[in-house]
Scaffold this active site. Structure first.
Site, PDB file in Angstrom:
ATOM      1  N   ASP A  61       5.430  -1.281 -16.673  1.00 19.08           N
ATOM      2  CA  ASP A  61       5.675  -0.764 -18.022  1.00 19.08           C
ATOM      3  C   ASP A  61       7.139  -0.892 -18.398  1.00 19.08           C
ATOM      4  OD1 ASP A  61       3.014   0.682 -18.920  1.00 19.08           O
ATOM      5  OD2 ASP A  61       3.254   0.880 -16.768  1.00 19.08           O
TER       6      ASP A  61
ATOM      7  N   ARG B 219      -3.550   0.653 -25.151  1.00 18.48           N
ATOM      8  CA  ARG B 219      -2.629   1.081 -24.096  1.00 18.48           C
ATOM      9  C   ARG B 219      -2.237  -0.158 -23.304  1.00 18.48           C
ATOM     10  NH1 ARG B 219      -5.432  -0.526 -20.766  1.00 18.48           N
ATOM     11  NH2 ARG B 219      -3.832  -0.208 -19.226  1.00 18.48           N
ATOM     12  N   GLY B 220      -1.339   0.042 -22.331  1.00 14.17           N
ATOM     13  CA  GLY B 220      -0.852  -1.108 -21.569  1.00 14.17           C
ATOM     14  C   GLY B 220       0.379  -1.663 -22.282  1.00 14.17           C
ATOM     15  N   ALA B 221       1.397  -1.990 -21.492  1.00 15.37           N
ATOM     16  CA  ALA B 221       2.706  -2.335 -22.063  1.00 15.37           C
ATOM     17  C   ALA B 221       2.642  -3.410 -23.157  1.00 15.37           C
ATOM     18  CB  ALA B 221       3.634  -2.773 -20.932  1.00 15.37           C
TER      19      ALA B 221
ATOM     20  N   GLN C 145      -7.988   4.203 -15.526  1.00 11.48           N
ATOM     21  CA  GLN C 145      -7.958   2.878 -16.162  1.00 11.48           C
ATOM     22  C   GLN C 145      -8.500   1.792 -15.237  1.00 11.48           C
ATOM     23  OE1 GLN C 145      -5.475   5.091 -16.230  1.00 11.48           O
ATOM     24  NE2 GLN C 145      -4.126   4.860 -17.995  1.00 11.48           N
TER      25      GLN C 145
ATOM     26  N   ARG D 273       5.121   6.711 -27.250  1.00  7.62           N
ATOM     27  CA  ARG D 273       5.006   6.664 -25.783  1.00  7.62           C
ATOM     28  C   ARG D 273       6.350   6.209 -25.214  1.00  7.62           C
ATOM     29  NH1 ARG D 273      -0.132   4.547 -22.958  1.00  7.62           N
ATOM     30  NH2 ARG D 273       0.728   5.977 -21.443  1.00  7.62           N
TER      31      ARG D 273
ATOM     32  N   ASN E 184       5.702   1.882 -13.294  1.00  8.11           N
ATOM     33  CA  ASN E 184       4.293   1.517 -13.540  1.00  8.11           C
ATOM     34  C   ASN E 184       3.449   2.776 -13.391  1.00  8.11           C
ATOM     35  OD1 ASN E 184       2.379  -0.618 -14.134  1.00  8.11           O
ATOM     36  ND2 ASN E 184       1.586  -0.317 -12.075  1.00  8.11           N
ATOM     37  N   LYS E 185       2.166   2.642 -13.632  1.00 13.42           N
ATOM     38  CA  LYS E 185       1.255   3.792 -13.613  1.00 13.42           C
ATOM     39  C   LYS E 185       1.432   4.631 -12.353  1.00 13.42           C
ATOM     40  CE  LYS E 185      -0.884   4.813 -16.238  1.00 13.42           C
ATOM     41  NZ  LYS E 185      -0.495   5.830 -17.231  1.00 13.42           N
TER      42      LYS E 185
HETATM   43  O1  MRU Z   1      -0.814   4.664 -19.592  1.00 15.65           O
HETATM   44  P1  MRU Z   1      -1.210   3.237 -19.734  1.00 15.65           P
HETATM   45  O2  MRU Z   1      -2.646   2.961 -19.501  1.00 15.65           O
HETATM   46  O3  MRU Z   1      -0.699   2.635 -21.018  1.00 15.65           O
HETATM   47  O4  MRU Z   1      -0.399   2.594 -18.553  1.00 15.65           O
HETATM   48  C1  MRU Z   1      -0.014   1.317 -18.550  1.00 15.65           C
HETATM   49  C2  MRU Z   1      -0.770   0.586 -17.558  1.00 15.65           C
HETATM   50  O5  MRU Z   1      -1.863   0.172 -17.837  1.00 15.65           O
HETATM   51  C3  MRU Z   1      -0.212   0.324 -16.260  1.00 15.65           C
HETATM   52  O6  MRU Z   1       0.844   1.048 -15.885  1.00 15.65           O
HETATM   53  C4  MRU Z   1      -0.093  -1.165 -16.073  1.00 15.65           C
HETATM   54  O7  MRU Z   1      -0.094  -1.449 -14.743  1.00 15.65           O
HETATM   55  C5  MRU Z   1       1.127  -1.748 -16.708  1.00 15.65           C
HETATM   56  S1  MRU Z   1       0.897  -2.117 -18.364  1.00 15.65           S
HETATM   57  C6  MRU Z   1       0.492  -3.750 -18.287  1.00 15.65           C
END
Ligand code: MRU
Length: 370
Positions: free
Chosen positions: A249, A54-56, A208, A95, A259-260
């Protein structure tokens, strides 16, 4: 980064077998460190959708390797190109919010098209997957260098006192191939002996922050404190946050930041308390087509059970327990959009810019529309 003294990236190919991609299964962290093998496009899609990765940045790098596996599968299919197109659609649908996913898939498609034979296309896809991963790590390292200057300025103003940084979710090395975006300046500052401390938002519903960011910072020896998601505003009011750094993201070319979920509330609190709010991201997170983030960025809605249940360790085993009344439905919006006016600056691999079209395009002039 190091785990128990051993160097890891978040994605790599198995030694002696470059048809097997290996990842850290993030669903088990921080309690178990499990490496998973991915050998098919379906497995890659599932790993992204179900958040083994996960994570961009890491989603993009994994999709890059997924497209390489797609070329291997395409060798056995009646139509090489049709198979690739299907794989690209399959991966892109996993996603919707992190733009790095579509970016990596499209970069692969454009590169692969240049091959004249199927085998040449496989070789190109392999090279491109490695390039995407290496570039992600290198850009994050540079984000660290750029953000370090900001931390040094705060440390100077505070006459060397501890610098307190709040972060949300996990934009650490686990969210990228290495270093992380929001955490990269923090690791760089810590490694230079600067006294940094991180307030780690737990980040409901999947936690997370509490699970992953805390684990990473712990492994690297960075002082940190996990806080419930609602604490940040209180800390800002009482001068206990010197700056906020989050990841992203998707960022529009006008500076709106997806973002999250919960990031927007932190930005509002930071604005109200004059706390600088920075967003750290590689250029692969820019969406060069979208102007208005609040209306145009697709917001992923995930399974309601991620809100209703919570995961933890009980007598040595990872278990899930029900949190809400059995009958209560839940909504699970995974991201929100922070309007550019609340963002102090964007920390990128090319340096820092303001969160507006003019400043972003000054740093990335190749995206100016003629
Ligand atoms: O749903 P996720 O865990 O894939 O979400 C992404 C993230 O971890 C956050 O939004 C993060 O701050 C940006 S991705 C580097």
């Amino acid at each position: 980064m190091k785990v128990k003294g051993e160097y890891y990236r978040t994605i790599w190919t198995k030694e002696g077998d470059n048809k097997t991609i290996q990842i850290i299964d993030q669903r088990s962290l921080p309690h178990e460190f499990i490496i998973e093998d991915l050998t098919t496009v379906d497995q890659v899609a599932e790993a992204i959708r179900d958040m083994h990765v996960r994570g961009a940045g890491l989603i993009g790098a994994t999709a890059g390797y997924g497209m390489y596996l797609a070329t291997l599968e395409a060798l056995k299919s009646p139509s090489f190109d049709a198979h690739l197109e299907l794989a690209a659609k399959h991966l892109t649908a996993t996603r919707p919010t992190a733009v790095n996913l579509a970016w990596a898939v499209n970069r692969q498609l454009t590169a692969i098209q240049k091959g004249s034979s199927s085998q040449e296309k496989v070789n190109i896809a392999w090279r491109t997957a490695v390039d995407i991963a290496d570039e992600d790590a290198e850009y994050c390292r540079k984000i660290g260098e750029a953000g370090l200057k900001l931390i040094k300025e705060i440390q100077f103003k505070k006459k060397g006192d501890r610098v307190n940084i709040l972060t949300h979710c996990n934009a650490g090395w686990l969210a990228f191939v290495d270093y992380g975006s929001a955490t990269s300046p923090i690791y760089a500052a810590h490694d230079q002996g600067i006294d940094v401390h991180v307030w780690v938002d737990e980040t409901r519903p999947r936690n997370q922050g509490a699970r992953l960011t805390a684990w990473e910072l712990n492994e690297h020896g960075v002082p940190h404190t996990v806080i419930a998601d609602n604490v940040g505003g209180h800390l800002m009011q009482h001068g206990q946050v010197d700056m906020v750094i989050t990841g992203a993201d998707r960022v529009t070319y006008t500076g709106d930041v997806a973002n999250k979920i919960g990031t927007y509330l932190k930005a509002l609190a930071a604005h109200d308390n004059n706390v600088p709010f920075y967003v750290a991201m590689p250029s692969s997170t820019f969406d060069w087509k979208i102007r208005d983030g609040c209306t145009e960025i697709p917001i992923e809605q995930r399974n309601e059970n991620e809100v209703r249940y919570i995961q933890g360790l009980y007598e040595g085993k990872i278990i899930e327990v029900l949190l809400t009344p059995q009958e209560s439905p839940a909504a699970n919006y995974a991201f929100d959009v922070t309007p550019s006016r609340l963002v102090t600056g964007l920390i990128t691999e090319r340096g820092i810019c303001d969160a507006n079209e003019q400043s972003i395009l000054q740093l990335f002039p190749e995206h100016k529309k003629i």
